[in-house]
Design a protein around this motif. Structure first.
Motif, PDB file in Angstrom:
ATOM      1  N   ILE A   1     -13.397   3.876 -18.140  1.00 39.76           N
ATOM      2  CA  ILE A   1     -11.905   3.667 -17.740  1.00 39.76           C
ATOM      3  C   ILE A   1     -11.152   3.195 -18.814  1.00 39.76           C
ATOM      4  CG2 ILE A   1     -10.607   2.179 -16.171  1.00 39.76           C
ATOM      5  CD1 ILE A   1     -13.146   2.000 -14.280  1.00 39.76           C
ATOM      6  N   ALA A   2     -11.939   2.507 -19.555  1.00 38.08           N
ATOM      7  CA  ALA A   2     -10.753   1.917 -20.885  1.00 38.08           C
ATOM      8  C   ALA A   2     -10.303   3.115 -21.739  1.00 38.08           C
ATOM      9  CB  ALA A   2     -11.657   0.740 -21.565  1.00 38.08           C
ATOM     10  N   GLU A   3     -11.381   3.850 -21.776  1.00 34.65           N
ATOM     11  CA  GLU A   3     -11.036   5.107 -22.699  1.00 34.65           C
ATOM     12  C   GLU A   3      -9.978   6.034 -22.152  1.00 34.65           C
ATOM     13  OE1 GLU A   3     -12.242   7.119 -25.807  1.00 34.65           O
ATOM     14  OE2 GLU A   3     -12.179   4.718 -25.950  1.00 34.65           O
ATOM     15  N   ILE A   4     -10.226   6.363 -20.843  1.00 32.96           N
ATOM     16  CA  ILE A   4      -8.939   7.036 -20.075  1.00 32.96           C
ATOM     17  C   ILE A   4      -7.903   6.345 -20.048  1.00 32.96           C
ATOM     18  CG2 ILE A   4      -8.325   8.091 -17.728  1.00 32.96           C
ATOM     19  CD1 ILE A   4     -11.400   8.429 -17.394  1.00 32.96           C
ATOM     20  N   LEU A   5      -7.520   5.186 -19.981  1.00 29.41           N
ATOM     21  CA  LEU A   5      -6.353   4.319 -20.176  1.00 29.41           C
ATOM     22  C   LEU A   5      -5.880   4.521 -21.499  1.00 29.41           C
ATOM     23  CD1 LEU A   5      -7.429   0.983 -17.977  1.00 29.41           C
ATOM     24  CD2 LEU A   5      -5.860   3.105 -17.231  1.00 29.41           C
ATOM     25  N   LYS A   6      -6.645   4.449 -22.226  1.00 32.67           N
ATOM     26  CA  LYS A   6      -6.082   4.746 -23.689  1.00 32.67           C
ATOM     27  C   LYS A   6      -5.540   6.008 -24.018  1.00 32.67           C
ATOM     28  CE  LYS A   6      -9.501   1.635 -25.838  1.00 32.67           C
ATOM     29  NZ  LYS A   6     -10.470   1.500 -26.929  1.00 32.67           N
ATOM     30  N   LEU A   7      -6.129   7.019 -23.404  1.00 36.01           N
ATOM     31  CA  LEU A   7      -5.568   8.475 -23.371  1.00 36.01           C
ATOM     32  C   LEU A   7      -4.348   8.298 -22.822  1.00 36.01           C
ATOM     33  CD1 LEU A   7      -5.826  11.510 -23.813  1.00 36.01           C
ATOM     34  CD2 LEU A   7      -7.239  11.633 -22.047  1.00 36.01           C
ATOM     35  N   ALA A   8      -4.208   7.808 -21.423  1.00 38.76           N
ATOM     36  CA  ALA A   8      -3.129   7.707 -20.741  1.00 38.76           C
ATOM     37  C   ALA A   8      -1.700   7.142 -21.284  1.00 38.76           C
ATOM     38  CB  ALA A   8      -3.000   7.092 -19.341  1.00 38.76           C
ATOM     39  N   LYS A   9      -2.180   6.101 -22.238  1.00 38.98           N
ATOM     40  CA  LYS A   9      -1.053   5.397 -23.135  1.00 38.98           C
ATOM     41  C   LYS A   9      -0.736   6.509 -24.309  1.00 38.98           C
ATOM     42  CE  LYS A   9      -0.291   1.310 -25.737  1.00 38.98           C
ATOM     43  NZ  LYS A   9      -0.005   1.873 -27.064  1.00 38.98           N
ATOM     44  N   ARG A  10      -1.586   7.276 -24.750  1.00 41.97           N
ATOM     45  CA  ARG A  10      -1.094   8.155 -25.756  1.00 41.97           C
ATOM     46  C   ARG A  10      -0.233   9.230 -25.296  1.00 41.97           C
ATOM     47  NH1 ARG A  10      -6.708   6.973 -27.664  1.00 41.97           N
ATOM     48  NH2 ARG A  10      -7.691   8.453 -26.568  1.00 41.97           N
TER      49      ARG A  10
ATOM     50  N   ILE B   1      -7.403  10.518 -10.936  1.00 41.65           N
ATOM     51  CA  ILE B   1      -6.976   9.708 -10.472  1.00 41.65           C
ATOM     52  C   ILE B   1      -6.210   8.562 -11.424  1.00 41.65           C
ATOM     53  CG2 ILE B   1      -7.018   7.697  -8.847  1.00 41.65           C
ATOM     54  CD1 ILE B   1      -8.764   9.354  -7.060  1.00 41.65           C
ATOM     55  N   THR B   2      -7.150   8.111 -12.347  1.00 42.85           N
ATOM     56  CA  THR B   2      -6.601   7.025 -13.293  1.00 42.85           C
ATOM     57  C   THR B   2      -5.521   7.614 -14.220  1.00 42.85           C
ATOM     58  OG1 THR B   2      -8.782   6.217 -13.493  1.00 42.85           O
ATOM     59  CG2 THR B   2      -7.327   5.846 -15.248  1.00 42.85           C
ATOM     60  N   LEU B   3      -5.531   8.918 -14.485  1.00 41.54           N
ATOM     61  CA  LEU B   3      -4.211   9.504 -15.533  1.00 41.54           C
ATOM     62  C   LEU B   3      -3.104   9.591 -14.382  1.00 41.54           C
ATOM     63  CD1 LEU B   3      -6.308  12.244 -17.341  1.00 41.54           C
ATOM     64  CD2 LEU B   3      -5.604  10.210 -18.269  1.00 41.54           C
ATOM     65  N   LEU B   4      -3.199  10.078 -13.322  1.00 41.81           N
ATOM     66  CA  LEU B   4      -2.058  10.210 -12.717  1.00 41.81           C
ATOM     67  C   LEU B   4      -1.341   8.809 -12.163  1.00 41.81           C
ATOM     68  CD1 LEU B   4      -3.252  12.867 -10.056  1.00 41.81           C
ATOM     69  CD2 LEU B   4      -1.579  13.240 -11.621  1.00 41.81           C
ATOM     70  N   LYS B   5      -2.226   7.955 -12.077  1.00 45.80           N
ATOM     71  CA  LYS B   5      -1.523   6.529 -11.764  1.00 45.80           C
ATOM     72  C   LYS B   5      -0.866   6.063 -12.933  1.00 45.80           C
ATOM     73  CE  LYS B   5      -4.659   5.117  -7.863  1.00 45.80           C
ATOM     74  NZ  LYS B   5      -5.818   4.133  -7.569  1.00 45.80           N
ATOM     75  N   LYS B   6      -1.338   6.569 -14.164  1.00 39.06           N
ATOM     76  CA  LYS B   6      -0.559   5.892 -15.318  1.00 39.06           C
ATOM     77  C   LYS B   6       0.197   6.826 -16.015  1.00 39.06           C
ATOM     78  CE  LYS B   6      -2.855   1.974 -15.365  1.00 39.06           C
ATOM     79  NZ  LYS B   6      -2.354   0.812 -14.856  1.00 39.06           N
ATOM     80  N   VAL B   7       0.343   7.946 -15.759  1.00 36.40           N
ATOM     81  CA  VAL B   7       1.188   8.901 -16.034  1.00 36.40           C
ATOM     82  C   VAL B   7       1.619   9.648 -15.031  1.00 36.40           C
ATOM     83  CG1 VAL B   7       1.570  10.786 -18.022  1.00 36.40           C
ATOM     84  CG2 VAL B   7      -0.210   9.329 -18.171  1.00 36.40           C
ATOM     85  N   PRO B   8       2.435   9.180 -13.864  1.00 29.77           N
ATOM     86  CA  PRO B   8       2.761   9.603 -12.756  1.00 29.77           C
ATOM     87  C   PRO B   8       3.770  10.967 -12.885  1.00 29.77           C
ATOM     88  CG  PRO B   8       3.986   7.657 -13.296  1.00 29.77           C
ATOM     89  CD  PRO B   8       2.845   7.626 -14.131  1.00 29.77           C
ATOM     90  N   ASP B   9       4.471  11.197 -13.926  1.00 27.90           N
ATOM     91  CA  ASP B   9       5.304  12.295 -14.005  1.00 27.90           C
ATOM     92  C   ASP B   9       4.461  13.151 -14.914  1.00 27.90           C
ATOM     93  OD1 ASP B   9       4.973  10.919 -16.555  1.00 27.90           O
ATOM     94  OD2 ASP B   9       7.028  11.355 -17.138  1.00 27.90           O
ATOM     95  N   ALA B  10       3.440  13.104 -14.920  1.00 29.43           N
ATOM     96  CA  ALA B  10       2.533  14.353 -15.814  1.00 29.43           C
ATOM     97  C   ALA B  10       2.418  15.504 -14.730  1.00 29.43           C
ATOM     98  CB  ALA B  10       1.294  13.951 -16.111  1.00 29.43           C
ATOM     99  N   LEU B  11       2.789  16.800 -15.294  1.00 30.35           N
ATOM    100  CA  LEU B  11       2.645  18.023 -14.283  1.00 30.35           C
ATOM    101  C   LEU B  11       0.939  18.168 -14.333  1.00 30.35           C
ATOM    102  CD1 LEU B  11       3.819  20.199 -12.713  1.00 30.35           C
ATOM    103  CD2 LEU B  11       4.010  21.499 -14.944  1.00 30.35           C
ATOM    104  N   VAL B  12       0.302  18.673 -13.209  1.00 32.68           N
ATOM    105  CA  VAL B  12      -0.947  19.176 -13.098  1.00 32.68           C
ATOM    106  C   VAL B  12      -1.172  20.577 -13.077  1.00 32.68           C
ATOM    107  CG1 VAL B  12      -2.959  18.918 -11.463  1.00 32.68           C
ATOM    108  CG2 VAL B  12      -1.509  16.782 -11.828  1.00 32.68           C
ATOM    109  N   VAL B  13      -1.841  21.268 -13.865  1.00 33.32           N
ATOM    110  CA  VAL B  13      -2.238  22.502 -14.097  1.00 33.32           C
ATOM    111  C   VAL B  13      -3.546  22.854 -13.779  1.00 33.32           C
ATOM    112  CG1 VAL B  13      -1.776  24.513 -15.435  1.00 33.32           C
ATOM    113  CG2 VAL B  13       0.112  22.757 -15.398  1.00 33.32           C
ATOM    114  N   PRO B  14      -3.863  23.745 -12.889  1.00 28.99           N
ATOM    115  CA  PRO B  14      -5.313  24.093 -12.661  1.00 28.99           C
ATOM    116  C   PRO B  14      -5.416  25.187 -13.679  1.00 28.99           C
ATOM    117  CG  PRO B  14      -4.175  24.155 -10.490  1.00 28.99           C
ATOM    118  CD  PRO B  14      -3.192  23.935 -11.484  1.00 28.99           C
ATOM    119  N   VAL B  15      -6.738  25.258 -14.162  1.00 31.33           N
ATOM    120  CA  VAL B  15      -7.136  26.566 -14.863  1.00 31.33           C
ATOM    121  C   VAL B  15      -8.475  26.953 -14.509  1.00 31.33           C
ATOM    122  CG1 VAL B  15      -7.841  27.350 -17.131  1.00 31.33           C
ATOM    123  CG2 VAL B  15      -6.024  25.466 -17.133  1.00 31.33           C
TER     124      VAL B  15
END
Length: 244
Positions: free
Chosen positions: A136-145, A176-190
């Motif tokens: 979780i800490a790593e994903i939070l750091k990524l969200a910050k970046r 979910i963690t990324l969406l909560k911390k970067v709520p304006d991010a666009l989600v793109v399926p590949v």
């Protein structure tokens, strides 16, 4: 014939693949030391271009389709199914304008020329699956970046590769963690189709002459939706795409 030719051409592929990893390891180091993030990223992009060319040594037919016109200057969360290690280089190269940072297992940060260096210094989230707090800490750091730099994230929610091409259920935690911390991010399926066939006989021989496709699907605006709804929508879209 796929297996027979695989015995002949797999050594050539692995030789070229390994040489590029070894050659670009010091190039990455110099790029980072002398030119910072931008130069390092450029070296990683070029490395992955060359890694993709080694797929052709296996007679692979590849197509990366991106017809949706992704926005520049906005963080994107790329959600993809996962079929083999060969999924990654085409995504890094073809999506390079969006600075995708992968959520990877921490074991890959050790002992692999070029790959480990990039995961340590390129902005990825390197998670220890046995340690939820660290993950979780790593994903939070990524969200910050992502927020600070308008970077993007790339995640394989299945958690592990599908060795027969059949999708496993998506695990929603990281997204979910990324969406909560970067709520304006666009989600793109590949949707990734056919890359599992390259390794259907194992690491040796690789299967010769396989057809592989990467398709960027319609983006999902997360506004007004729960993270669970967004993930379910992405999962359905990918399932439909690889079933065609």
């Amino acid at each position: 014939m796929n297996k027979l030719f695989g015995y002949i051409f797999s050594p050539l592929h692995y030789l070229a693949f390994g040489l590029f990893l070894v050659i670009f390891h010091p190039i990455q180091w110099l790029s980072l030391k002398l030119g910072g993030y931008s130069a390092h990223k450029r070296s990683v992009d070029i490395l992955n271009f060359f890694l993709v060319t080694t797929y052709y040594l296996m007679g692979s037919r590849m197509r990366f389709s991106n017809k949706v016109g992704l926005p520049a200057g906005r963080s994107i969360i790329f959600i993809a199914n996962h079929q083999s290690m060969y999924d990654i280089s085409p995504m890094i190269w073809h999506l390079r304008a969006h600075h995708p940072k992968f959520i990877s297992k921490i074991e890959l940060t050790r002992g692999i020329p070029s790959v480990s260096f990039n995961l340590k210094h390129g902005g990825a989230a390197n998670i220890d699956r046995s340690d939820p707090k660290q993950s979780i800490a790593e994903i939070l750091k990524l969200a910050k970046r992502m927020r600070e730099n308008n970077w993007s994230a790339a995640i394989f929610p299945e958690g592990t590769r599908s060795k027969d091409g059949k999708m496993k259920p998506f695990a929603a935690g990281g997204v979910i963690t990324l969406l909560k911390k970067v709520p304006d991010a666009l989600v793109v399926p590949v949707a990734i189709k056919g890359s599992w066939k390259l390794t259907r006989f194992g690491v040796f021989p690789l299967s010769f002459g396989e057809k592989m496709n990467w398709t960027v699907l319609q983006p999902i605006e997360p506004a007004g939706k729960t993270p669970e709804d967004v993930i379910n929508e992405a999962e359905r879209a990918i399932k439909e795409a690889i079933a065609d």
